[in-house]
Design a protein around this motif. Structure first.
Motif, PDB file in Angstrom:
ATOM      1  N   ILE A   7       0.855  -1.181   0.000  1.00 12.76           N
ATOM      2  CA  ILE A   7       0.000   0.000   0.000  1.00 12.76           C
ATOM      3  C   ILE A   7       0.887   1.226   0.000  1.00 12.76           C
ATOM      4  N   THR A   8       0.527   2.208  -0.818  1.00 14.51           N
ATOM      5  CA  THR A   8       1.272   3.462  -0.866  1.00 14.51           C
ATOM      6  C   THR A   8       0.301   4.620  -0.681  1.00 14.51           C
ATOM      7  N   ILE A   9       0.629   5.521   0.225  1.00 11.24           N
ATOM      8  CA  ILE A   9      -0.125   6.749   0.406  1.00 11.24           C
ATOM      9  C   ILE A   9       0.714   7.864  -0.192  1.00 11.24           C
ATOM     10  N   VAL A  10       0.172   8.569  -1.171  1.00  9.05           N
ATOM     11  CA  VAL A  10       0.897   9.659  -1.817  1.00  9.05           C
ATOM     12  C   VAL A  10       0.188  10.970  -1.503  1.00  9.05           C
ATOM     13  N   HIS A  11       0.766  11.743  -0.586  1.00 11.85           N
ATOM     14  CA  HIS A  11       0.228  13.062  -0.267  1.00 11.85           C
ATOM     15  C   HIS A  11       0.602  14.005  -1.407  1.00 11.85           C
ATOM     16  N   GLY A  12      -0.326  14.837  -1.836  1.00  8.23           N
ATOM     17  CA  GLY A  12      -0.069  15.693  -2.992  1.00  8.23           C
ATOM     18  C   GLY A  12      -0.113  14.877  -4.268  1.00  8.23           C
ATOM     19  N   GLY A  13      -0.984  13.872  -4.280  1.00  6.19           N
ATOM     20  CA  GLY A  13      -1.021  12.916  -5.375  1.00  6.19           C
ATOM     21  C   GLY A  13      -1.571  13.413  -6.693  1.00  6.19           C
TER      22      GLY A  13
END
Length: 111
Positions: A7-13
């Motif tokens: 799982i990857t969380i990309v802030h400013g995605g």
């Protein structure tokens, strides 16, 4: 695939850098969670990831909102958290420091 079952969380995605990171992670098999403040642009990125066979989710939030970020933490231990508040030319010191704070601590949640 290098990131299968991750799982990857990309802030400013939804920005240029964040969306490129999200797409690259998705191509390597990661389940991508895109965060940002504008739903429409996040949905555009998520749609393009899904069109290429990837898994993408959208959450509208500010990366410095610890409670909102905490809700995104995966139930599985294998994940990456990408803080991406790129500001190359800040208009003032406060803006520069906010971007720095997000990049350094945006995904960090300490219980």
């Amino acid at each position: 695939m290098l990131l299968q079952n991750r799982i990857t969380i990309v802030h400013g995605g939804s920005g240029a850098v964040g969306s490129a990171v999200a797409r690259a992670y998705a191509r390597e098999g990661a389940e991508v969670h895109l965060t940002g403040r504008t739903r429409a642009t996040l949905e555009d990125v998520a749609h393009s990831i899904r069109d290429e066979g990837g898994i993408a989710h959208v959450a509208v939030l500010d990366a410095v909102d610890r409670d909102a970020t905490r809700l995104l933490l995966p139930r599985r231990p294998s994940y990456a958290d990408v803080a991406n508040a790129a500001v190359f030319a800040a208009s003032d010191w406060a803006t520069a420091m906010t971007a720095t704070e997000i990049n350094l601590t945006g995904g960090a949640v300490v219980d």
